[in-house]
Design an enzyme around this catalytic site. Sequence first.
Site, short mmCIF file in Angstrom:
data_model
loop_
_atom_site.label_atom_id
_atom_site.label_comp_id
_atom_site.label_asym_id
_atom_site.label_seq_id
_atom_site.Cartn_x
_atom_site.Cartn_y
_atom_site.Cartn_z
N CYS A 134 0.84 -1.20 0.00
CA CYS A 134 0.00 0.00 0.00
C CYS A 134 0.87 1.25 0.00
O CYS A 134 1.80 1.37 0.80
CB CYS A 134 -0.90 -0.01 1.23
SG CYS A 134 -1.80 1.51 1.47
N GLU B 218 -23.54 -11.02 27.31
CA GLU B 218 -23.00 -9.98 26.44
C GLU B 218 -23.64 -8.65 26.82
O GLU B 218 -24.83 -8.60 27.16
CB GLU B 218 -23.32 -10.37 24.98
CG GLU B 218 -23.34 -9.26 23.97
CD GLU B 218 -21.99 -8.60 23.74
OE1 GLU B 218 -20.96 -9.31 23.66
OE2 GLU B 218 -21.96 -7.36 23.65
N CYS C 54 -7.59 -10.73 22.63
CA CYS C 54 -7.03 -9.90 21.56
C CYS C 54 -5.96 -8.98 22.12
O CYS C 54 -5.53 -8.04 21.45
CB CYS C 54 -8.13 -9.11 20.85
SG CYS C 54 -9.16 -8.16 21.96
N1 SAH Z 1 -17.24 -13.91 21.31
C1 SAH Z 1 -17.75 -12.95 20.37
C2 SAH Z 1 -17.50 -11.49 20.79
C3 SAH Z 1 -16.14 -11.15 21.28
S1 SAH Z 1 -15.75 -9.43 21.33
C4 SAH Z 1 -17.19 -13.20 18.99
O1 SAH Z 1 -16.17 -13.86 18.85
O2 SAH Z 1 -17.78 -12.74 18.02
C5 SAH Z 1 -16.07 -8.98 22.96
C6 SAH Z 1 -17.54 -8.78 23.26
O3 SAH Z 1 -17.65 -8.41 24.64
C7 SAH Z 1 -18.20 -7.65 22.48
O4 SAH Z 1 -19.35 -8.14 21.86
C8 SAH Z 1 -18.55 -6.61 23.56
O5 SAH Z 1 -19.75 -5.92 23.28
C9 SAH Z 1 -18.68 -7.46 24.79
N2 SAH Z 1 -18.45 -6.84 26.11
C10 SAH Z 1 -17.63 -5.82 26.42
N3 SAH Z 1 -17.61 -5.61 27.74
C11 SAH Z 1 -18.46 -6.53 28.30
C12 SAH Z 1 -18.86 -6.83 29.64
N4 SAH Z 1 -18.39 -6.13 30.68
N5 SAH Z 1 -19.70 -7.85 29.83
C13 SAH Z 1 -20.18 -8.58 28.79
N6 SAH Z 1 -19.84 -8.32 27.50
C14 SAH Z 1 -18.99 -7.32 27.25
#
Ligand code: SAH
Length: 510
Positions: free
Chosen positions: A76, A366, A444
């Site tokens: 890029c 969630e 992550c």
């Molecule tokens: N396991 C799912 C999402 C992972 S990302 C996948 O792989 O697609 C992390 C997720 O945690 C997001 O959807 C975010 O909205 C949620 N999140 C963030 N803080 C949180 C909390 N305190 N309790 C529950 N969920 C939360």
Amino acid sequence: MKKNDEIEILIEDMGEDGLGIGHLPLSEGGTFTVFVKDAVLGDRVRAVVTKVKKHYAYAKMLALLAPGAYRVEPVCPVAARCGGCSMMQLDYTEQLRLKERRVSSCLSRIGKIETPEKYALPIVGMEHPYRFRNKMQFPVGVGKNGEVQMGFYAGRTHSIIDQKTCAIGHPVNTYVTDALRELFSAWRCRYEDIIYDETLHKGLIRHVLTRVGFETGELMVCLVINGRKLPDGCDEELTKALDKALDDYHRDLSEGRIEEGPGVGEIRLTSLSCNINREKTNRILGDTTVTVSGNDRIAEVLGGNRFFISPQSFFQVNPVQTEKLYAKAVAFAGLTKEETVWDMYCGIGTITLALSRSAKCVYGVEIVPQAIEDARENAAANGVTNVEFFTGKAEEVIPELYAKDPEKYRADVVVVDPPRKGCDPALLDPLLSMSPERIVYVSCDPATLARDIAYLSDGGYELKAYQPFDQFCHSSHVECVSLLQRMSNTRSKEKDMRSRQDYIEVYFVE
Ligand code: SAH
């Protein structure tokens, strides 16, 4: 050392944000760490110091004295300026090595794990690390000469690089942004303040979000606006412009001008919406989304399940790698249809549904209500009946449910997949008292992963295996899935008898 000093330095490592890291010897002994912008691993550079802190300094490369062995010409043209790909100047294989080292170094420094390499499965990289992203977020602004800009934020700033193509995005985005840039320019002649100005917190259009279902060919376009709706008549013009963009895309596709790749094929505009964000904030999306035309979500197929995804819901950005990541998480869970499982931070239920086929039942929690709505519909759409979803903060919902009915809500296996800040201690304590056999940690951010592993280790769990996945090629981010096993309980005595080495061998065999 002070600001504006010029230094010569060898880059020995690269950090979180893609900055080169070098060390300068101190006269009193020891070394001083310098983070150098634009320099990559192996480079010897001359740099100017931009900021000095007590134990480290920041500098910016002035001249490349000797390029490192792994320096490559980025695909890029704006890679060096763009905030997206901070490591595109580094050979891809070396990027992977760097990410492996970052995870193991966090596990040993922060996680207090001796020789973490013993538990490491090799990083899963991409064969073709380009055009893998299913989601893009384009900031919209006005340039110095009054022209509409749409593209990407430059690194560590909010100045917009007006860029037509992105090497890591789906090619349809180029057609969408070309059409919208032209449309927004026309609107700008008609409507004052149609484009948002971040410094004045004035104007309407802030961002454009796109998402493509790679398996389904469904396209979502969502305009993030600082207002309730677009001016009258604009919705139709928007639809027309996007239809034209897709016509151009399909013409180029049929004439062989678009390189093959994941998700490249017929694309349909399935969901067009406006998300309302009237706050003065760095957060891109607001809480309310209004559908302009089509559905309020798009569908995607992942691991044999069909998922509906709303603009506000989290969905992994790299579908090719996500399949492998989730497969590993399910394998680590080691299910035999007998287990009760918690999927904490479940989003739209992607991992929940992947686990459901081999578990007795799976609970998901969630925080985003829209995502839980998606999750429930996703379960129904896939005929999955042994799952139940809860909306709220995991650290509040779990202790509450567990206190109410420990028999029902105790898990044999827990999967956590938190955002970068990791798990809240208010979640880890009830998790420990639930004492599942296994914890599968999808992370992550290796630093918070290591911190949480240290906490769980003190609570009687042991790291058995982990595997990094490259979900975000050319950025410094790294995903990692880890398996922790409960060690201090008679129920797992038989398994405890086996040595660590046995376990590692078990999970190394693919
Ligand atoms: N396991 C799912 C999402 C992972 S990302 C996948 O792989 O697609 C992390 C997720 O945690 C997001 O959807 C975010 O909205 C949620 N999140 C963030 N803080 C949180 C909390 N305190 N309790 C529950 N969920 C939360």
